[in-house]
Design an enzyme around this catalytic site. Sequence first.
Site, PDB file in Angstrom:
ATOM      1  CB  SER A 133      -0.875   0.018   1.261  1.00 33.48           C
ATOM      2  OG  SER A 133      -1.517   1.262   1.400  1.00 33.48           O
ATOM      3  CE1 TYR A 148      -3.916  -2.301   5.179  1.00 34.87           C
ATOM      4  CE2 TYR A 148      -3.198  -0.055   4.732  1.00 34.87           C
ATOM      5  CZ  TYR A 148      -3.734  -1.258   4.292  1.00 34.87           C
ATOM      6  OH  TYR A 148      -4.071  -1.411   2.959  1.00 34.87           O
ATOM      7  CE  LYS A 192      -1.899  -4.127   2.938  1.00 32.55           C
ATOM      8  NZ  LYS A 192      -2.204  -5.405   2.275  1.00 32.55           N
TER       9      LYS A 192
HETATM   10  P1  NAD Z   1     -11.880  -5.507   0.523  1.00 36.84           P
HETATM   11  O1  NAD Z   1     -12.232  -5.309   1.970  1.00 36.84           O
HETATM   12  O2  NAD Z   1     -12.862  -5.105  -0.525  1.00 36.84           O
HETATM   13  O3  NAD Z   1     -11.465  -7.022   0.289  1.00 36.84           O
HETATM   14  C1  NAD Z   1     -10.637  -7.712   1.188  1.00 36.84           C
HETATM   15  C2  NAD Z   1     -11.001  -9.182   1.125  1.00 36.84           C
HETATM   16  O4  NAD Z   1     -10.111  -9.933   1.959  1.00 36.84           O
HETATM   17  C3  NAD Z   1     -12.438  -9.485   1.612  1.00 36.84           C
HETATM   18  O5  NAD Z   1     -13.116 -10.250   0.633  1.00 36.84           O
HETATM   19  C4  NAD Z   1     -12.218 -10.272   2.906  1.00 36.84           C
HETATM   20  O6  NAD Z   1     -13.227 -11.228   3.174  1.00 36.84           O
HETATM   21  C5  NAD Z   1     -10.869 -10.929   2.609  1.00 36.84           C
HETATM   22  N1  NAD Z   1     -10.187 -11.370   3.828  1.00 36.84           N
HETATM   23  C6  NAD Z   1     -10.045 -10.701   4.994  1.00 36.84           C
HETATM   24  N2  NAD Z   1      -9.379 -11.444   5.886  1.00 36.84           N
HETATM   25  C7  NAD Z   1      -9.086 -12.618   5.264  1.00 36.84           C
HETATM   26  C8  NAD Z   1      -8.433 -13.805   5.673  1.00 36.84           C
HETATM   27  N3  NAD Z   1      -7.922 -13.936   6.910  1.00 36.84           N
HETATM   28  N4  NAD Z   1      -8.316 -14.820   4.781  1.00 36.84           N
HETATM   29  C9  NAD Z   1      -8.833 -14.712   3.535  1.00 36.84           C
HETATM   30  N5  NAD Z   1      -9.469 -13.614   3.099  1.00 36.84           N
HETATM   31  C10 NAD Z   1      -9.599 -12.578   3.957  1.00 36.84           C
HETATM   32  O7  NAD Z   1     -10.483  -4.744   0.323  1.00 36.84           O
HETATM   33  P2  NAD Z   1      -9.771  -4.112  -0.960  1.00 36.84           P
HETATM   34  O8  NAD Z   1      -9.864  -2.632  -0.845  1.00 36.84           O
HETATM   35  O9  NAD Z   1     -10.197  -4.767  -2.204  1.00 36.84           O
HETATM   36  O10 NAD Z   1      -8.257  -4.474  -0.628  1.00 36.84           O
HETATM   37  C11 NAD Z   1      -7.546  -5.527  -1.251  1.00 36.84           C
HETATM   38  C12 NAD Z   1      -6.083  -5.404  -0.881  1.00 36.84           C
HETATM   39  O11 NAD Z   1      -5.546  -4.159  -1.357  1.00 36.84           O
HETATM   40  C13 NAD Z   1      -5.814  -5.415   0.636  1.00 36.84           C
HETATM   41  O12 NAD Z   1      -4.629  -6.120   0.904  1.00 36.84           O
HETATM   42  C14 NAD Z   1      -5.644  -3.947   0.955  1.00 36.84           C
HETATM   43  O13 NAD Z   1      -4.901  -3.750   2.131  1.00 36.84           O
HETATM   44  C15 NAD Z   1      -4.921  -3.467  -0.287  1.00 36.84           C
HETATM   45  N6  NAD Z   1      -5.042  -2.032  -0.522  1.00 36.84           N
HETATM   46  C16 NAD Z   1      -6.265  -1.452  -0.684  1.00 36.84           C
HETATM   47  C17 NAD Z   1      -6.323  -0.073  -0.895  1.00 36.84           C
HETATM   48  C18 NAD Z   1      -7.643   0.650  -1.089  1.00 36.84           C
HETATM   49  O14 NAD Z   1      -7.623   1.880  -1.127  1.00 36.84           O
HETATM   50  N7  NAD Z   1      -8.756  -0.032  -1.212  1.00 36.84           N
HETATM   51  C19 NAD Z   1      -5.150   0.692  -0.951  1.00 36.84           C
HETATM   52  C20 NAD Z   1      -3.928   0.048  -0.785  1.00 36.84           C
HETATM   53  C21 NAD Z   1      -3.874  -1.319  -0.576  1.00 36.84           C
END
Ligand code: NAD
Length: 249
Positions: free
Chosen positions: A140, A155, A159
């Site tokens: 991230s 977090y 990351k």
């Molecule tokens: P989201 O909440 O839409 O999806 C996350 C998914 O992970 C969910 O389906 C959840 O059920 C699953 N999950 C949680 N714990 C779990 C576990 N122990 N085992 C298996 N699955 C599990 O989130 P997103 O925004 O799509 O994020 C996806 C990735 O991108 C994450 O790693 C997040 O940290 C990273 N990210 C997101 C953003 C953003 O702005 N959305 C920015 C930087 C990084």
Amino acid sequence: MLLTDKVAVITGAASPRGIGRATAQCFAQQGARVVVLDLDEQASQAAAESVGSGHLGLAANVADPASVQQAVARILDHYGRIDVLVNNAGITQPVKTLEIGMQDYDRILDVNLRGTLLMSQAVIPAMRQQGKGSIICLSSVSAQRGGGIFGGPHYSAAKAGVLGLAKAMAREFGPDQIRVNCLTPGLIQTDITGGLMQDERRHAILAGIPLGRLGAAQDVANAALFLASDLSSYLTGITLDVNGGMLIH
Ligand code: NAD
């Protein structure tokens, strides 16, 4: 098509508006057989069906070694190989340093960092045997700029740990032709950032993004496609920013 007949495992891909689901859709459109891994088996199956036929949805908790081993054994039983792993499952918590409890610290570190290690450990032996593989880890912008937008310091730490782990694995498994790279998304509109959309901070945040918009899950999926495919065949250990210019360094 860029991923014809490749078997691609994507963790955390059940969330309907998430980066994982968009990546599953994108990979399926490029000819991959996609495996959706998420906490709930039914939700994983529904997500797999939503991207077309011939895909697989399984339950797995990426933070639990037994659950991960079992899921990967089922995948290998079903498809016989794993070409791509996207370590996408992640959770966050918007708190400040002095508010971080030990249970929350463990929870955030376990899913984001331990989960990335466990899943990678589980698929690498198969990739090694195949003599090829691509692992993509979701870090991230929060790791690079010291958080401050949505996730707490634990977090950011998790990351940042993902960046170090991925680089070390890239070095270790390069000789096996297993490439390991990271994506560092900025602010992407998904359920993780959902609450922010109604917030007045949105305008202030947008002012700091040269491309003038928040990211879409598809923007990250497209970058994951590049790293999964042979278009990036000479890239390993890299960090690819998908942030609209929010952090230029
Ligand atoms: P989201 O909440 O839409 O999806 C996350 C998914 O992970 C969910 O389906 C959840 O059920 C699953 N999950 C949680 N714990 C779990 C576990 N122990 N085992 C298996 N699955 C599990 O989130 P997103 O925004 O799509 O994020 C996806 C990735 O991108 C994450 O790693 C997040 O940290 C990273 N990210 C997101 C953003 C953003 O702005 N959305 C920015 C930087 C990084």
